[in-house]
Design a protein around this motif. Structure first.
Motif, mmCIF file in Angstrom:
data_model
loop_
_atom_site.group_PDB
_atom_site.id
_atom_site.type_symbol
_atom_site.label_atom_id
_atom_site.label_comp_id
_atom_site.label_asym_id
_atom_site.label_seq_id
_atom_site.Cartn_x
_atom_site.Cartn_y
_atom_site.Cartn_z
ATOM 1 N N LEU A 144 0.937 -1.132 0.066
ATOM 2 C CA LEU A 144 -0.001 -0.074 0.133
ATOM 3 C C LEU A 144 0.928 1.213 -0.116
ATOM 4 N N GLN A 145 1.862 1.326 0.675
ATOM 5 C CA GLN A 145 2.932 2.525 0.749
ATOM 6 C C GLN A 145 3.599 2.855 -0.831
ATOM 7 N N LEU A 146 3.746 1.819 -1.360
ATOM 8 C CA LEU A 146 4.463 1.435 -2.946
ATOM 9 C C LEU A 146 3.316 2.408 -3.682
ATOM 10 N N LEU A 147 2.172 1.792 -3.670
ATOM 11 C CA LEU A 147 1.177 2.468 -4.512
ATOM 12 C C LEU A 147 0.869 3.722 -4.012
ATOM 13 N N MET A 148 0.740 4.057 -2.857
ATOM 14 C CA MET A 148 0.584 5.482 -2.327
ATOM 15 C C MET A 148 1.608 6.458 -2.894
ATOM 16 N N MET A 268 11.358 5.908 -7.721
ATOM 17 C CA MET A 268 11.347 6.876 -6.440
ATOM 18 C C MET A 268 10.307 5.964 -5.675
ATOM 19 N N ALA A 269 9.134 5.591 -6.231
ATOM 20 C CA ALA A 269 7.921 5.102 -5.258
ATOM 21 C C ALA A 269 8.561 3.992 -4.786
ATOM 22 N N VAL A 270 9.331 3.058 -5.266
ATOM 23 C CA VAL A 270 9.743 1.845 -4.779
ATOM 24 C C VAL A 270 10.815 2.078 -3.754
ATOM 25 N N LEU A 271 11.707 2.795 -4.139
ATOM 26 C CA LEU A 271 12.630 3.093 -3.061
ATOM 27 C C LEU A 271 12.179 3.755 -1.694
ATOM 28 N N LEU A 272 11.447 4.814 -1.944
ATOM 29 C CA LEU A 272 10.926 5.645 -0.849
ATOM 30 C C LEU A 272 10.172 4.517 0.059
ATOM 31 N N GLY A 273 9.106 3.901 -0.760
ATOM 32 C CA GLY A 273 8.217 3.050 0.116
ATOM 33 C C GLY A 273 9.047 1.921 0.921
ATOM 34 N N THR A 278 10.981 -0.087 6.033
ATOM 35 C CA THR A 278 12.053 -1.006 6.645
ATOM 36 C C THR A 278 12.700 0.010 7.610
ATOM 37 N N SER A 279 12.961 1.220 7.305
ATOM 38 C CA SER A 279 13.721 2.058 8.469
ATOM 39 C C SER A 279 12.900 1.987 9.856
#
Length: 398
Positions: A144-148, A268-273, A278-279
């Motif tokens: 959901l975070q990747l899609l957001m 950017m969406a994949v990396l940021l999500g 994970t952090s």
């Protein structure tokens, strides 16, 4: 006198006991039987699968990897053309996966460590913000975070011909982030050589400073000297190579942003999500490791005049590492495997490439086997590296 002392009888060589009563023999036999049984099951499974595929006229084998792929890939570090074979397409997908996994692990470690340390801040605002971040991002599914983030990038950013500019150097639009790129010249190799030499010199100096501190108790500046060695030797190599400084700057045209380098909204969406998700877990790992250090260590460091920052860097974190590294390895593995969810936003990593190859070639078993082999290799490689680091960071008793 020596004749009165009986000579010690020589120790008899241990005899190997091959009796079934020997626990060692039984363990070896059981392991051999287990391996043979697993090999037999795998052989039967593969043979049955190949036979069923043959009866249904389904082609099998990895020979398709050398046939032209026939499809394009949106982004990648390699020069790829649809007439290239499938193996090169898989290689592009693998590099795209590593591009997310490696950078994501580094950013997650930095952000998670800061958040974990921030949980112990005396400032209530900082402490509660770190707590809120962890509880927010770790309780939302990563897909959901990747899609957001992907929807935010493609829906709310301006089109390419109306890109937001930052100092006419960086442009943000639906096509991603465009920024100046260095035009590679032969002189840059000398700068890289200087950087490598600086890394070696910095590592050697850090070991020397640590040995001197353990021997005399007198600390030497480490961080500033290492940074000076890295920057100084890199700068000298750059000067020796002719000081090349040509950049390709992006510019807005009638239709899009041209020139420079760009990060796609999918990447950017994949990396940021993945980094934000994970952090949050890394922050909890770091917090638990710091909390495991006895309070007496903090009190002892304060009694000799160490500041809280130096206490955290020199006393607490080195002791917490022995508990941080094992669960941190799990988070690295999770991030690497979660990168396969990038197929949901159209990022061409190895799973996306395998899906396209499967649809065109019909080699479903082979493509799935390649995916399994890639992630198994990446996971085992990460585990080996982190286990080595864990042994290096372990506290050794004297």
């Amino acid at each position: 006198m020596s004749g009165l002392i009986p000579a010690r009888p020589a120790r008899a060589a241990p005899r190997r006991n091959f009796s079934w009563r020997s626990r060692r023999l039984r363990s070896v036999v059981y392991q051999v039987l287990a391996v043979a049984l697993i090999a037999l099951l795998v052989w039967l499974l593969i043979g049955n699968t190949l036979n069923n595929m043959r009866l249904r006229g389904i082609q099998s084998g990895f020979d398709f990897l050398f046939q032209p792929a026939g499809f394009d890939i949106g982004e990648g570090w390699l020069n790829y053309d649809p007439v290239n074979p499938y193996w090169k397409a898989f290689l592009v997908g693998l590099l795209n996966t590593l591009r997310v996994a490696v950078i994501g692990c580094v950013l997650s470690t930095v952000l998670g460590t800061l958040l974990g340390i921030g949980r112990f801040s005396h400032n209530a605002l900082v402490r509660e913000l770190c707590y809120g971040y962890v509880e927010l991002f770790r309780n939302i599914p990563v897909l959901l975070q990747l899609l957001m983030w992907y929807l935010l990038f493609i829906e709310y950013l301006p089109p390419a011909n109306e890109a937001l500019g930052i100092g006419q150097l960086v442009f943000l639009s639906k096509n991603g982030v465009s920024f100046p790129s260095l035009m590679w010249e032969p002189g840059h190799w000398l700068a890289l050589a200087g950087l490598a030499l600086g890394c070696i010199a910095g590592f050697g100096y850090a070991r020397f400073a640590r040995a001197r501190f353990e021997r005399t108790g007198r600390p030497l500046p480490v961080a500033s000297v290492v940074v000076l060695l890295l920057t100084g030797l890199t700068w000298l190599g750059w000067l020796a190579g002719g000081a090349p400084a040509q950049f390709d700057y992006p510019s807005i045209s009638e239709l899009q942003v041209e020139g420079g380098s760009a990060l796609s909204p999918e990447y950017m969406a994949v990396l940021l999500g993945l980094v934000l998700y994970t952090s949050a877990f890394v922050a909890e790992v770091v917090r638990a490791g710091i909390a495991s250090v006895p309070l007496g260590q903090h009190e002892a460091s304060a009694s000799i005049g160490l500041s809280r920052a130096r206490t955290m860097r020199l006393i607490v974190l080195p002791q917490a590492l022995r508990l941080i590294i094992p669960p941190l390895t799990n988070q690295y593995l999770n991030l690497t495997k979660n990168s396969s969810l990038a197929v949901a936003v159209g990022y061409p990593e190895v799973v996306s490439i395998a899906n396209t190859s499967l649809n065109q070639s019909g080699r479903a078993v082979e493509c799935i086997a390649i995916i399994m082999g890639v992630y198994l290799t990446l996971s085992l490689g990460t585990s080996v590296l982190m286990n080595w680091f864990n042994r290096r960071a372990a506290i050794r008793e004297r």
